[in-house]
Motif scaffolding. Structure first.
Motif, PDB file in Angstrom:
ATOM      1  N   VAL A   1       3.320   5.492  -4.097  1.00 42.52           N
ATOM      2  CA  VAL A   1       3.868   6.732  -3.541  1.00 42.52           C
ATOM      3  C   VAL A   1       5.232   6.489  -2.903  1.00 42.52           C
ATOM      4  O   VAL A   1       6.208   7.205  -3.174  1.00 42.52           O
ATOM      5  CB  VAL A   1       2.886   7.339  -2.517  1.00 42.52           C
TER       6      VAL A   1
ATOM      7  N   ALA B   1       7.083  11.411  -9.712  1.00 41.80           N
ATOM      8  CA  ALA B   1       7.265  12.081  -8.424  1.00 41.80           C
ATOM      9  C   ALA B   1       6.443  13.364  -8.350  1.00 41.80           C
ATOM     10  O   ALA B   1       5.862  13.677  -7.301  1.00 41.80           O
ATOM     11  CB  ALA B   1       8.745  12.374  -8.184  1.00 41.80           C
TER      12      ALA B   1
ATOM     13  N   GLU C   1      -0.884   2.487  -9.836  1.00 43.68           N
ATOM     14  CA  GLU C   1      -0.172   1.690  -8.846  1.00 43.68           C
ATOM     15  C   GLU C   1       1.111   1.134  -9.447  1.00 43.68           C
ATOM     16  O   GLU C   1       1.456   1.430 -10.593  1.00 43.68           O
ATOM     17  CB  GLU C   1      -1.074   0.546  -8.348  1.00 43.68           C
TER      18      GLU C   1
ATOM     19  N   LEU D   1      -1.589  11.032  -7.144  1.00 47.73           N
ATOM     20  CA  LEU D   1      -1.436   9.595  -6.924  1.00 47.73           C
ATOM     21  C   LEU D   1      -1.649   9.302  -5.444  1.00 47.73           C
ATOM     22  O   LEU D   1      -1.172  10.042  -4.587  1.00 47.73           O
ATOM     23  CB  LEU D   1      -0.048   9.115  -7.355  1.00 47.73           C
ATOM     24  N   HIS D   2      -2.324   8.173  -5.148  1.00 42.77           N
ATOM     25  CA  HIS D   2      -2.716   7.893  -3.770  1.00 42.77           C
ATOM     26  C   HIS D   2      -2.352   6.486  -3.277  1.00 42.77           C
ATOM     27  O   HIS D   2      -2.384   6.248  -2.069  1.00 42.77           O
ATOM     28  CB  HIS D   2      -4.236   8.069  -3.609  1.00 42.77           C
TER      29      HIS D   2
ATOM     30  N   ILE E   1       7.941   5.422  -5.646  1.00 45.46           N
ATOM     31  CA  ILE E   1       8.370   6.521  -6.511  1.00 45.46           C
ATOM     32  C   ILE E   1       9.293   7.483  -5.775  1.00 45.46           C
ATOM     33  O   ILE E   1      10.364   7.861  -6.276  1.00 45.46           O
ATOM     34  CB  ILE E   1       7.140   7.250  -7.077  1.00 45.46           C
ATOM     35  N   LEU E   2       8.909   7.883  -4.570  1.00 44.85           N
ATOM     36  CA  LEU E   2       9.727   8.846  -3.829  1.00 44.85           C
ATOM     37  C   LEU E   2      11.043   8.221  -3.376  1.00 44.85           C
ATOM     38  O   LEU E   2      12.091   8.885  -3.383  1.00 44.85           O
ATOM     39  CB  LEU E   2       8.945   9.398  -2.642  1.00 44.85           C
TER      40      LEU E   2
ATOM     41  N   VAL F   1       2.939  12.550  -7.520  1.00 42.83           N
ATOM     42  CA  VAL F   1       2.772  12.263  -6.095  1.00 42.83           C
ATOM     43  C   VAL F   1       2.656  13.571  -5.314  1.00 42.83           C
ATOM     44  O   VAL F   1       1.732  13.769  -4.505  1.00 42.83           O
ATOM     45  CB  VAL F   1       3.955  11.430  -5.563  1.00 42.83           C
TER      46      VAL F   1
END
Length: 216
Positions: free
Chosen positions: A185, A171, A85, A179-180, A188-189, A174
């Motif tokens: 998520v 990334a 996280e 990664l959830h 990062i994106l 993800v």
């Protein structure tokens, strides 16, 4: 010949729909369950919806001078998994600003302070069932909090593990489905996209948050 509809303005908007009644049907420690009756249009058949009334939260993506981001791993019982996280917490301190809450959570969960703050992205975590709004900050110019000033982490937070990783590595994790956590998520994106323009044009950390249901 193909015809094209007018291009819409891409911005969410407040709705004028009228709430006829509202009551809390469950009171919890952190959030409540509320039942609202409203009408989609004047004179239409009323609809009833139950949803989680949430105070909202902030999350932080810490980034060091080398462009690495800090992820932390802790146990989440509802899904029975150890999740990577980003530092985050609920807006549950009266009178505390969103930015001050983010700074507090960064200190408590990661033992870090930041000299530069920007709003990275805002989102609703599950708008079909909850009013939870989350603001994610990009925190840079980091410094380590001295040991004697650090927050004592308890319960699940006492087991937190830390990892500094490149933004590209995060990334890829993800996109590979490794990664959830939603805040991680999205953070990062969004940061990877912002990095394409060298993080120029990001909103300042103290930007108002009018879309938050409790801050309108």
């Amino acid at each position: 010949m193909t015809t094209h509809a007018p291009r819409p303005h891409l911005e969410d908007a407040l709705s004028p729909r009228r709430v006829l009644s509202s009551e809390a049907v469950y009171k919890g420690k952190i959030w409540d369950v509320r039942s609202d009756t409203f009408e989609l249009s004047p004179g239409s058949e009323p609809l009833r919806r139950e949803f989680i009334e949430h105070p909202g939260a902030v999350a932080i993506l810490p980034m060091d001078e080398d462009g690495r981001v800090l992820l932390l791993r802790q146990y989440r019982h509802p899904v029975g998994m150890l999740l990577w996280e980003v530092p985050a917490g609920i807006l549950d301190v009266d009178g505390e600003s969103n930015l001050d809450a983010a700074a507090r959570e960064l200190a408590e969960e990661a033992d870090l302070a930041a000299g530069e703050w920007n709003v990275l992205v805002d989102f609703f975590n599950s708008p079909g069932s909850s009013s939870e709004a989350i603001r994610i900050y990009l925190a840079r110019r980091l410094s380590v909090i001295p040991h004697h000033e650090r927050h004592e982490r308890t319960a699940e937070e006492s087991e937190i593990e830390f990892a500094w990783v490149s933004l590209d590595e995060a990334a890829e994790a993800v996109l590979d489905g490794r990664l959830h956590n939603p805040s991680a998520v999205v953070a990062i994106l969004a940061a990877r996209e912002a990095s394409r323009r060298d993080f120029q044009g990001l909103r300042p950390g103290d930007e108002p948050w009018p879309a938050h249901p409790a801050q309108r």
